[in-house]
Design a protein around this motif. Structure first.
Motif, PDB file in Angstrom:
ATOM      1  N   TYR A   1      -9.480  39.700  40.978  1.00 43.70           N
ATOM      2  CA  TYR A   1      -9.812  40.954  41.642  1.00 43.70           C
ATOM      3  C   TYR A   1     -10.436  40.732  43.016  1.00 43.70           C
ATOM      4  CZ  TYR A   1      -8.888  43.227  37.215  1.00 43.70           C
ATOM      5  OH  TYR A   1      -8.276  43.686  36.085  1.00 43.70           O
TER       6      TYR A   1
ATOM      7  N   THR B   1      -9.221  39.884  45.808  1.00 43.27           N
ATOM      8  CA  THR B   1      -8.418  40.307  46.955  1.00 43.27           C
ATOM      9  C   THR B   1      -8.246  41.823  47.028  1.00 43.27           C
ATOM     10  OG1 THR B   1      -6.403  39.993  45.681  1.00 43.27           O
ATOM     11  CG2 THR B   1      -7.155  38.133  47.031  1.00 43.27           C
ATOM     12  N   GLY B   2      -9.027  42.565  46.275  1.00 42.11           N
ATOM     13  CA  GLY B   2      -8.982  44.024  46.348  1.00 42.11           C
ATOM     14  C   GLY B   2      -8.266  44.692  45.202  1.00 42.11           C
TER      15      GLY B   2
END
Length: 160
Positions: free
Chosen positions: A108, A110-111
Motif C-alpha cells: 500500500y 504507493t497509494g
C-alpha cells in the motif's frame, strides 16, 4: 478508480479456440491466460504445464478471476481436462520453476494496493522459518497466487 482502457494493439495471432461443445478435450500446447500485467500484456502458460500442477494448484488456477484478454482464455475454458471435466490418470508430477512468481503481500506504500511478487528462487533463498511463514499466506491478488500454490516444492505442498 477510473476504468483502465485495454491495450489498443490488435492481437497478432487469431484467438485460441475454446473447447468444443461436444465435450472435454484439450491440447497440451494450448495457452491459457494466467494473469494480465499492469501494462496490459498477458502472462500465459500451457495446458500441459497446468496438467502437471498439484490438484490444489489446478483448482486455484482454474477458478481464478484473471481478467479478459482478446487472445487468451482463462484456464477453465482453455484447459477443461486439466480443470477437472473428466477424471485424470492420477499421475501427478510435482515440479516448480525458479522463475515462477507468487504474491508475497499487497503493498500500500504507493497509494493503493499493488501486488508485491517474488519468485520461487527468492523463497528458496530464505531461512526455513521465513519460508514457513510465507507458505502460510493464502491470499491471491491481481492474478498472483500464494507461494503454497506456486512454489509447492519450497512450501512442501502435497501433490495429491
Amino acid at each position: 478508480d477510473p476504468p483502465v482502457d485495454p491495450p489498443v494493439d490488435p492481437p497478432v495471432d487469431p484467438p485460441v479456440s475454446s473447447p468444443t461443445a461436444s465435450g472435454c478435450q484439450e491440447d497440451e500446447s494450448t495457452r491459457y491466460l494466467l494473469r494480465v500485467k499492469m501494462n496490459g500484456k498477458p502472462v500465459t502458460r500451457t495446458c500441459g504445464s497446468l496438467s502437471q500442477k498439484s490438484p490444489f494448484q489446478r483448482e486455484q488456477i482454474c477458478t481464478a478471476e484473471v481478467g479478459d484478454h482478446a487472445r487468451f482464455d482463462p484456464a477453465r475454458i482453455a484447459c477443461p481436462v486439466s480443470c477437472g471435466c473428466e477424471s485424470e490418470s492420477g499421475n501427478n508430477v510435482c515440479s516448480q520453476d525458479d522463475n515462477d512468481k507468487f504474491l508475497l503481500k499487497k503493498n500500500y506504500a504507493t497509494g493503493g494496493p499493488v501486488a508485491l511478487v517474488k519468485t520461487c528462487a527468492w523463497l528458496d533463498s530464505r531461512t526455513a522459518t521465513r519460508r514457513a511463514n510465507v507458505c502460510q499466506f493464502t491470499a491471491s491478488f491481481e492474478g498472483y497466487l500464494p507461494a503454497s500454490a506456486v512454489c509447492f516444492n519450497s512450501c512442501n505442498t502435497p501433490c495429491d
